[in-house]
Write an enzyme that holds these catalytic residues in place. Structure first.
Site, PDB file in Angstrom:
ATOM      1  N   SER A  85       1.354  -1.271  -0.631  1.00 51.45           N
ATOM      2  CA  SER A  85      -0.143   0.076  -0.201  1.00 51.45           C
ATOM      3  C   SER A  85       0.575   1.426   0.077  1.00 51.45           C
ATOM      4  O   SER A  85       2.108   1.368   0.292  1.00 51.45           O
ATOM      5  CB  SER A  85      -0.999  -0.145   0.928  1.00 51.45           C
ATOM      6  OG  SER A  85      -1.588   1.519   1.844  1.00 51.45           O
TER       7      SER A  85
ATOM      8  N   TYR B  95      -2.103  -0.840  10.790  1.00 55.98           N
ATOM      9  CA  TYR B  95      -1.657  -2.352   9.655  1.00 55.98           C
ATOM     10  C   TYR B  95      -0.697  -1.439   8.387  1.00 55.98           C
ATOM     11  O   TYR B  95      -0.445  -2.154   8.244  1.00 55.98           O
ATOM     12  CB  TYR B  95      -3.136  -1.104   8.820  1.00 55.98           C
ATOM     13  CG  TYR B  95      -3.495  -1.529   7.579  1.00 55.98           C
ATOM     14  CD1 TYR B  95      -3.665  -2.901   6.759  1.00 55.98           C
ATOM     15  CD2 TYR B  95      -3.303  -0.423   6.611  1.00 55.98           C
ATOM     16  CE1 TYR B  95      -4.032  -2.997   5.698  1.00 55.98           C
ATOM     17  CE2 TYR B  95      -3.329  -0.316   5.352  1.00 55.98           C
ATOM     18  CZ  TYR B  95      -3.621  -1.762   4.006  1.00 55.98           C
ATOM     19  OH  TYR B  95      -3.309  -2.026   3.619  1.00 55.98           O
TER      20      TYR B  95
ATOM     21  N   LYS C 287       1.731  -4.354   6.978  1.00 59.94           N
ATOM     22  CA  LYS C 287       2.299  -4.219   5.056  1.00 59.94           C
ATOM     23  C   LYS C 287       4.160  -3.791   5.318  1.00 59.94           C
ATOM     24  O   LYS C 287       4.588  -4.825   4.543  1.00 59.94           O
ATOM     25  CB  LYS C 287       1.961  -2.932   4.660  1.00 59.94           C
ATOM     26  CG  LYS C 287      -0.066  -3.469   4.000  1.00 59.94           C
ATOM     27  CD  LYS C 287       0.449  -4.328   3.535  1.00 59.94           C
ATOM     28  CE  LYS C 287      -1.748  -4.724   3.324  1.00 59.94           C
ATOM     29  NZ  LYS C 287      -0.950  -5.813   2.352  1.00 59.94           N
TER      30      LYS C 287
HETATM   31  P1  NAD Z   1     -10.801  -6.913   1.832  1.00 60.43           P
HETATM   32  O1  NAD Z   1     -11.594  -6.740   2.936  1.00 60.43           O
HETATM   33  O2  NAD Z   1     -12.010  -6.743   0.627  1.00 60.43           O
HETATM   34  O3  NAD Z   1     -10.596  -8.437   1.054  1.00 60.43           O
HETATM   35  C1  NAD Z   1      -9.167  -9.298   1.559  1.00 60.43           C
HETATM   36  C2  NAD Z   1      -9.643 -10.273   1.538  1.00 60.43           C
HETATM   37  O4  NAD Z   1      -8.603 -10.908   2.492  1.00 60.43           O
HETATM   38  C3  NAD Z   1     -11.215 -10.858   2.234  1.00 60.43           C
HETATM   39  O5  NAD Z   1     -12.125 -11.328   1.453  1.00 60.43           O
HETATM   40  C4  NAD Z   1     -11.030 -11.534   3.564  1.00 60.43           C
HETATM   41  O6  NAD Z   1     -11.944 -12.298   3.480  1.00 60.43           O
HETATM   42  C5  NAD Z   1      -9.689 -12.140   3.225  1.00 60.43           C
HETATM   43  N1  NAD Z   1      -8.781 -12.351   4.673  1.00 60.43           N
HETATM   44  C6  NAD Z   1      -8.837 -11.471   5.944  1.00 60.43           C
HETATM   45  N2  NAD Z   1      -7.673 -12.295   6.411  1.00 60.43           N
HETATM   46  C7  NAD Z   1      -7.817 -14.051   6.076  1.00 60.43           C
HETATM   47  C8  NAD Z   1      -7.327 -14.900   6.273  1.00 60.43           C
HETATM   48  N3  NAD Z   1      -6.611 -14.842   7.891  1.00 60.43           N
HETATM   49  N4  NAD Z   1      -7.134 -16.172   5.747  1.00 60.43           N
HETATM   50  C9  NAD Z   1      -7.785 -16.035   4.493  1.00 60.43           C
HETATM   51  N5  NAD Z   1      -8.802 -14.489   3.983  1.00 60.43           N
HETATM   52  C10 NAD Z   1      -8.487 -13.601   4.204  1.00 60.43           C
HETATM   53  O7  NAD Z   1     -10.177  -5.792   0.862  1.00 60.43           O
HETATM   54  P2  NAD Z   1      -9.187  -5.274  -0.321  1.00 60.43           P
HETATM   55  O8  NAD Z   1      -9.701  -3.916  -0.409  1.00 60.43           O
HETATM   56  O9  NAD Z   1      -9.685  -6.660  -1.658  1.00 60.43           O
HETATM   57  O10 NAD Z   1      -7.555  -5.819  -0.436  1.00 60.43           O
HETATM   58  C11 NAD Z   1      -6.723  -6.619  -0.848  1.00 60.43           C
HETATM   59  C12 NAD Z   1      -5.387  -5.976  -0.454  1.00 60.43           C
HETATM   60  O11 NAD Z   1      -5.061  -5.322  -0.726  1.00 60.43           O
HETATM   61  C13 NAD Z   1      -5.117  -6.320   1.311  1.00 60.43           C
HETATM   62  O12 NAD Z   1      -3.855  -7.465   1.238  1.00 60.43           O
HETATM   63  C14 NAD Z   1      -5.305  -4.643   1.884  1.00 60.43           C
HETATM   64  O13 NAD Z   1      -4.462  -4.598   2.776  1.00 60.43           O
HETATM   65  C15 NAD Z   1      -4.608  -4.399   0.652  1.00 60.43           C
HETATM   66  N6  NAD Z   1      -4.279  -2.768  -0.186  1.00 60.43           N
HETATM   67  C16 NAD Z   1      -6.092  -2.173  -0.306  1.00 60.43           C
HETATM   68  C17 NAD Z   1      -6.616  -1.098  -0.598  1.00 60.43           C
HETATM   69  C18 NAD Z   1      -7.749  -0.579  -0.639  1.00 60.43           C
HETATM   70  O14 NAD Z   1      -7.686   0.667  -0.371  1.00 60.43           O
HETATM   71  N7  NAD Z   1      -8.963  -1.374  -0.730  1.00 60.43           N
HETATM   72  C19 NAD Z   1      -5.263  -0.598  -0.538  1.00 60.43           C
HETATM   73  C20 NAD Z   1      -3.638  -0.471  -0.222  1.00 60.43           C
HETATM   74  C21 NAD Z   1      -3.659  -2.402   0.190  1.00 60.43           C
HETATM   75  C1  WQD Z   2      -8.720   9.787   1.278  1.00 60.44           C
HETATM   76  C2  WQD Z   2      -9.112  11.895   1.294  1.00 60.44           C
HETATM   77  C3  WQD Z   2      -9.647  12.006   3.680  1.00 60.44           C
HETATM   78  C4  WQD Z   2     -13.632  10.275   4.473  1.00 60.44           C
HETATM   79  C5  WQD Z   2      -6.570   4.581   3.057  1.00 60.44           C
HETATM   80  C6  WQD Z   2      -5.193   3.858   4.041  1.00 60.44           C
HETATM   81  C7  WQD Z   2      -4.317   3.621   2.293  1.00 60.44           C
HETATM   82  C8  WQD Z   2      -5.582   2.398   2.291  1.00 60.44           C
HETATM   83  C9  WQD Z   2      -6.643   3.305   1.274  1.00 60.44           C
HETATM   84  C10 WQD Z   2      -5.154   0.286   2.558  1.00 60.44           C
HETATM   85  C11 WQD Z   2      -8.626  11.747   2.266  1.00 60.44           C
HETATM   86  C12 WQD Z   2     -11.083  12.441   2.851  1.00 60.44           C
HETATM   87  C13 WQD Z   2     -11.971  10.692   3.420  1.00 60.44           C
HETATM   88  C14 WQD Z   2     -14.645  11.098   4.852  1.00 60.44           C
HETATM   89  C15 WQD Z   2     -12.728  12.539   3.858  1.00 60.44           C
HETATM   90  N1  WQD Z   2      -5.219   1.193   2.276  1.00 60.44           N
HETATM   91  N2  WQD Z   2     -12.120  12.293   3.698  1.00 60.44           N
HETATM   92  N3  WQD Z   2     -14.423  12.294   4.865  1.00 60.44           N
HETATM   93  O1  WQD Z   2      -6.873   7.320   4.019  1.00 60.44           O
HETATM   94  O2  WQD Z   2      -6.133   7.994   1.634  1.00 60.44           O
HETATM   95  O3  WQD Z   2      -5.897   5.919   2.796  1.00 60.44           O
HETATM   96  O4  WQD Z   2      -7.248   3.964   1.762  1.00 60.44           O
HETATM   97  O5  WQD Z   2      -3.494   0.622   2.357  1.00 60.44           O
HETATM   98  O6  WQD Z   2      -4.129   2.911   3.785  1.00 60.44           O
HETATM   99  O7  WQD Z   2      -5.360   4.491   4.609  1.00 60.44           O
HETATM  100  O8  WQD Z   2      -8.514   6.919   2.102  1.00 60.44           O
HETATM  101  O9  WQD Z   2     -10.920   6.952   1.470  1.00 60.44           O
HETATM  102  O10 WQD Z   2     -10.298   7.318   3.800  1.00 60.44           O
HETATM  103  O11 WQD Z   2      -9.448   9.351   2.348  1.00 60.44           O
HETATM  104  O12 WQD Z   2     -12.693  14.006   3.299  1.00 60.44           O
HETATM  105  O13 WQD Z   2     -15.268  10.719   5.469  1.00 60.44           O
HETATM  106  O14 WQD Z   2     -10.676  11.641   1.568  1.00 60.44           O
HETATM  107  O15 WQD Z   2      -9.331  12.985   4.740  1.00 60.44           O
HETATM  108  O16 WQD Z   2      -8.187  13.078   2.220  1.00 60.44           O
HETATM  109  P1  WQD Z   2      -6.303   7.429   2.688  1.00 60.44           P
HETATM  110  P2  WQD Z   2      -9.757   7.403   2.298  1.00 60.44           P
END
Ligand code: NAD
Ligand code: WQD
Length: 332
Positions: A124, A148, A152
């Site tokens: 991430s 979190y 990562k």
């Molecule tokens: P998500 O929660 O929709 O998907 C994750 C899946 O993993 C879920 O289906 C959950 O049931 C499964 N899971 C969790 N722990 C598990 C375990 N111990 N064993 C088996 N299954 C398990 O999340 P997502 O948004 O699809 O994200 C996928 C990956 O990408 C995650 O690792 C997340 O940290 C990373 N990521 C997400 C974002 C985002 O904003 N969505 C941003 C950056 C990184």
């Molecule tokens: C985006 C912008 C907020 C909600 C997060 C995780 C990051 C990654 C992606 C997993 C910011 C603003 C938000 C609201 C708002 N996930 N905001 N009102 O914080 O960039 O990233 O998700 O890896 O690790 O930290 O995403 O969508 O929460 O916020 O004004 O109700 O929207 O301040 O500027 P963020 P976000």
């Protein structure tokens, strides 16, 4: 080629599974459904006409995980499984360290034991902490501000150490920026339970009337309109990045940003959402959210050069598809 997709029922995983099936890969999913639903499997079949093999196992259960490696002849792994809520990780750090780290270590042990060396890992942009300049490049210094994010970064370090010790491994770390949007069919997308933490799911819930008003966290940042700037990427562009990572002929340990390279402010996103969906999103300015940074967007040059990664979808598509998914799935 048979690909094990951990967390394949989740938001990004399910879109990636669709791309893999459409590209001719065989897919095995291991997911404990802690943050997803079994119905996703039928939806994937509806979109692609193809089935996957599914194991409802927790990756922390090493014996069950080993049974998958023993039974299936896996060629590569895409590792999405993990807990991802920043706020929850601050409240329950042990749960995050246990789930995200134990699951990954078990997975890597099994890969080594069964000689499956290719892995693509979901990291991430959170690992960049507060970036010194923009756009963010892969070699920028790393730091985190919550458990979190630390999981990562720790997993990135584990992968780096593992590669140093055993360079049969072929590791791709993908650092995602802010994924939003949904599959065009309206069958797959993101609709978190309860009150969302992230911006787009919150906007959608205000638009549907499930929540009364969006709080914009701060309008006094050093950005064009004072609101926070992020690099929103359509989940379908992001998911295809994983297929490109699998196809990459270059071996070793590689790290890529997956973002559009374009920053969008909170106000710009809300305004675009209203325009393309012809709907009103009530909003108010609130104080800054603790831990937020002003601006964050990627340099995606490396992914473009080495993987051929490009983004096809616009901000309009992201806004349309996010709303379409929730409307279709809540029978408004
Ligand atoms: P998500 O929660 O929709 O998907 C994750 C899946 O993993 C879920 O289906 C959950 O049931 C499964 N899971 C969790 N722990 C598990 C375990 N111990 N064993 C088996 N299954 C398990 O999340 P997502 O948004 O699809 O994200 C996928 C990956 O990408 C995650 O690792 C997340 O940290 C990373 N990521 C997400 C974002 C985002 O904003 N969505 C941003 C950056 C990184
Ligand atoms: C985006 C912008 C907020 C909600 C997060 C995780 C990051 C990654 C992606 C997993 C910011 C603003 C938000 C609201 C708002 N996930 N905001 N009102 O914080 O960039 O990233 O998700 O890896 O690790 O930290 O995403 O969508 O929460 O916020 O004004 O109700 O929207 O301040 O500027 P963020 P976000």
């Amino acid at each position: 080629m048979k690909v094990l997709v951990t967390g394949g029922c989740g938001y990004i995983g399910s879109h990636t599974v669709v791309d893999l099936l459409n590209d001719g890969y065989e897919v095995i999913i291991v997911d404990n459904l802690s943050n997803s639903k079994i119905e996703v499997l039928d939806k994937i079949k509806k979109i692609t006409g193809k089935s996957v093999t599914f194991y409802q196992y927790d990756l922390c259960d090493k014996e069950k995980l080993e049974s998958v490696f023993a039974k299936e002849k896996i060629d590569a792994v895409i590792h999405f499984a993990g807990l991802k809520a920043v706020g929850e990780s601050v409240q329950k750090p042990l749960m995050y360290y246990e789930n995200n780290l134990f699951s990954t270590i078990n997975l890597l042990e099994m890969m080594q034991k069964y000689k499956v060396y290719k892995i693509v890992f979901s990291s991430s942009a959170t690992v960049y902490g507060s970036p010194k300049s923009l756009p963010i490049k892969e070699d920028f210094p790393l730091s985190t501000t919550n458990p979190y994010g630390t999981t990562k970064l720790m997993i990135e370090n584990i992968l780096t150490d593992l590669y140093k010790a055993d360079n049969s491994f072929d590791i791709t770390i993908l650092r995602y920026f802010n994924p939003i949007g949904a599959h065009k069919s309206g069958l797959l997308g993101e609709d978190p339970n309860g009150i969302p933490n992230n911006l787009m799911p919150y906007i959608v819930k205000v638009a549907t009337g499930d929540l009364p008003i969006l709080s914009i966290f701060g309008d006094d940042y050093d950005t064009e309109d004072g609101t926070g700037v992020r690099d929103y990427i359509h989940v379908c562009d992001l998911s295809y990045g994983h297929v490109l990572a699998l196809k990459n002929p270059q071996n070793g340990l590689k790290i890529y940003n997956l973002g559009t390279g374009k920053g969008t402010s909170v106000l710009e996103l809300v305004t675009m959402f209203e325009k393309v969906n012809n709907v009103k999103v009530n909003r108010q300015i609130a104080k800054r959210r603790e831990g937020d940074i002003a601006s964050c967007y990627a340099s995606n040059e490396k992914a473009h050069k080495e993987l051929g990664f490009t983004c096809k979808y616009t901000l309009e598509d992201m806004c349309k598809d996010s709303y379409n998914y929730v409307k279709k799935n809540t029978n408004l």
